[in-house]
Design a protein around this motif. Sequence first.
Motif, PDB file in Angstrom:
ATOM      1  N   ILE A 118      -3.107  -4.343  15.044  1.00 52.64           N
ATOM      2  CA  ILE A 118      -3.337  -3.556  13.832  1.00 52.64           C
ATOM      3  C   ILE A 118      -2.003  -2.920  13.450  1.00 52.64           C
ATOM      4  N   PRO A 119      -1.529  -3.174  12.226  1.00 54.31           N
ATOM      5  CA  PRO A 119      -0.204  -2.650  11.827  1.00 54.31           C
ATOM      6  C   PRO A 119      -0.107  -1.134  11.999  1.00 54.31           C
ATOM      7  N   ILE A 120       1.107  -0.681  12.225  1.00 51.64           N
ATOM      8  CA  ILE A 120       1.385   0.736  12.419  1.00 51.64           C
ATOM      9  C   ILE A 120       1.444   1.418  11.048  1.00 51.64           C
ATOM     10  N   GLU A 121       0.737   2.514  10.919  1.00 55.16           N
ATOM     11  CA  GLU A 121       0.817   3.265   9.663  1.00 55.16           C
ATOM     12  C   GLU A 121       2.120   4.061   9.660  1.00 55.16           C
ATOM     13  N   SER A 122       2.598   4.398   8.483  1.00 59.65           N
ATOM     14  CA  SER A 122       3.791   5.228   8.427  1.00 59.65           C
ATOM     15  C   SER A 122       3.570   6.344   7.429  1.00 59.65           C
ATOM     16  N   ARG A 123       4.437   7.330   7.483  1.00 63.23           N
ATOM     17  CA  ARG A 123       4.353   8.442   6.532  1.00 63.23           C
ATOM     18  C   ARG A 123       4.620   7.970   5.120  1.00 63.23           C
ATOM     19  N   PHE A 124       5.124   6.770   4.957  1.00 60.33           N
ATOM     20  CA  PHE A 124       5.608   6.337   3.647  1.00 60.33           C
ATOM     21  C   PHE A 124       4.626   5.408   2.942  1.00 60.33           C
ATOM     22  N   GLY A 125       3.408   5.304   3.459  1.00 59.41           N
ATOM     23  CA  GLY A 125       2.401   4.465   2.797  1.00 59.41           C
ATOM     24  C   GLY A 125       2.651   2.982   2.972  1.00 59.41           C
ATOM     25  N   VAL A 126       3.428   2.633   3.999  1.00 59.37           N
ATOM     26  CA  VAL A 126       3.725   1.214   4.236  1.00 59.37           C
ATOM     27  C   VAL A 126       3.344   0.842   5.673  1.00 59.37           C
ATOM     28  N   PRO A 127       2.173   0.213   5.872  1.00 61.13           N
ATOM     29  CA  PRO A 127       1.867  -0.286   7.209  1.00 61.13           C
ATOM     30  C   PRO A 127       2.887  -1.361   7.570  1.00 61.13           C
ATOM     31  N   HIS A 128       3.290  -1.388   8.826  1.00 58.91           N
ATOM     32  CA  HIS A 128       4.329  -2.345   9.198  1.00 58.91           C
ATOM     33  C   HIS A 128       4.154  -2.743  10.649  1.00 58.91           C
TER      34      HIS A 128
END
Length: 320
Positions: free
Chosen positions: A136-146
Motif C-alpha cells: 500500500i503506497p505511503i501517504e505524504s503530507r503533500f497529497g501524493v501517495p508514493h
Amino acid sequence: MNSTDLKASLPAAIADRVTSLSLRDRRAIVVLDVAGLSTSERDEIELQIERIVSADDAVDEVSVVMTAERFERQLIAIGSGKGGVGKSTLTANLAISLARMGRKVGLVDADVYGPSQPVIFGTQGQKPEARDNKPIPIESRFGVPHLSMGHLVAPGKALAWRGPMAGNALAQLVEAQWGATELLLIDLPPGTGDVQLTMLQRFKPAGAVLVSTPQDLALIDAARAGQLFDQADVPIIGLVENMAGYACPHCGKLSDPFGSGGVEQAAERLDLPFLGRIPLDHAIRQGSDAGEPPAANGGKLAEPFDAIASQIDAWLSAKN
Ligand SMILES: Nc1ncnc2c1ncn2[C@@H]1O[C@H](COP(=O)(O)OP(=O)(O)OP(=O)(O)O)[C@@H](O)[C@H]1O
Ligand SMILES: [Mg+2]
C-alpha cells in the motif's frame, strides 16, 4: 444454464467485474472490466472465465471482451539520458503541483538502483503495509501517495538489482494498491536500461517528460533517451531544462559555466515541445534533502514547477 446462472457460477471476485454476459447460438460473450489489473492478472482471469463458462453444456464457444470502464490509470515517465540532472527532484515537485491542481496523482520511484524519493518526501524508514500481497503506497503530507524500493528493502540493498530482477522490482511498485490514483508519475533511473525496457514493455506510459541540463553531453544523452520512447510509440510530452548551471557534486559549490537555454534550442531542433526551465537554486536542493519539496509551499520556488505541471495537466486533458 442461462446467462444469469452462468454469471453466478463464477467466483464472486470475477463476477463483480463482469459487466455483461450474454449467451446466443451457444456462444457466450463475457464483457470484463479490467481497470487497474496487471496484464498477468487479466490473463489469469480470462483463462478462469474460459474454463468455467466453456464447461457448461449450453456453451460451445467463449469470448472474453476486456474493457477498462471504471478508469484506466495513466502513467507518465520522467526520464533523462544522464544521471544527476534532476529527474527525482522534478518528479516529486511536479506530482505535488499536480496534486494541488486537483489531480489524483501518485509517484513511483522506479530508480531501484538508487531510490531518492523517500528522502525528498521525508518518508524514509516508513514501511508500507500490504494487502493481497501488494504494498500500500505511503501517504505524504503533500497529497501524493508514493512508493519506492527504498521503502521496501534495507538501505543500500536496492542497489543490488540486476537485469530482469530490476524489472520485477519495478512491477511490484507499479502494481501496488494504488486505489483511486488516476495518474502515476514514474521517476526513472538514468539511461536506457532494464527498468526502462520493462516500463515500455509492461506498463506503457501515456507520455514521457525528458529532463536535461544545458550541457552538450546531457543534451545528446537526452536525445538518445527520447529515441527509446519514440521507438516504443510513447509520445514525448516535452523537454525540461534543469539547473541552468552546475552544482559541484563534491563540494556543493555552484558555478554557471554552461549558461542556459540549450535545452530549449535542442527541443526546437528535435521538434519537441519545451515545457520550461527550473533555475539552479540552492534552496531547491536543501528542500529536497530535508523532505520539504519546494512545490509544496506555493512560494516563488514553486512557480516553475507549477508552470510545467500546468502544461502536463493540459496535455492530459487534451489527450482524454
Ligand atoms: N534546480 C536545482 N537547483 C539546485 N539543486 C538541484 C536542482 N535540481 C536538482 N538539484 C539537486 O541535484 C541533485 C541531483 O538531483 P536529482 O537526484 O533530482 O537528479 P536525478 O536525475 O534524479 O539523479 P539520478 O540520475 O542519480 O537519479 C540533488 O542533490 C538535487 O537536490
Ligand atoms: Mg533520481
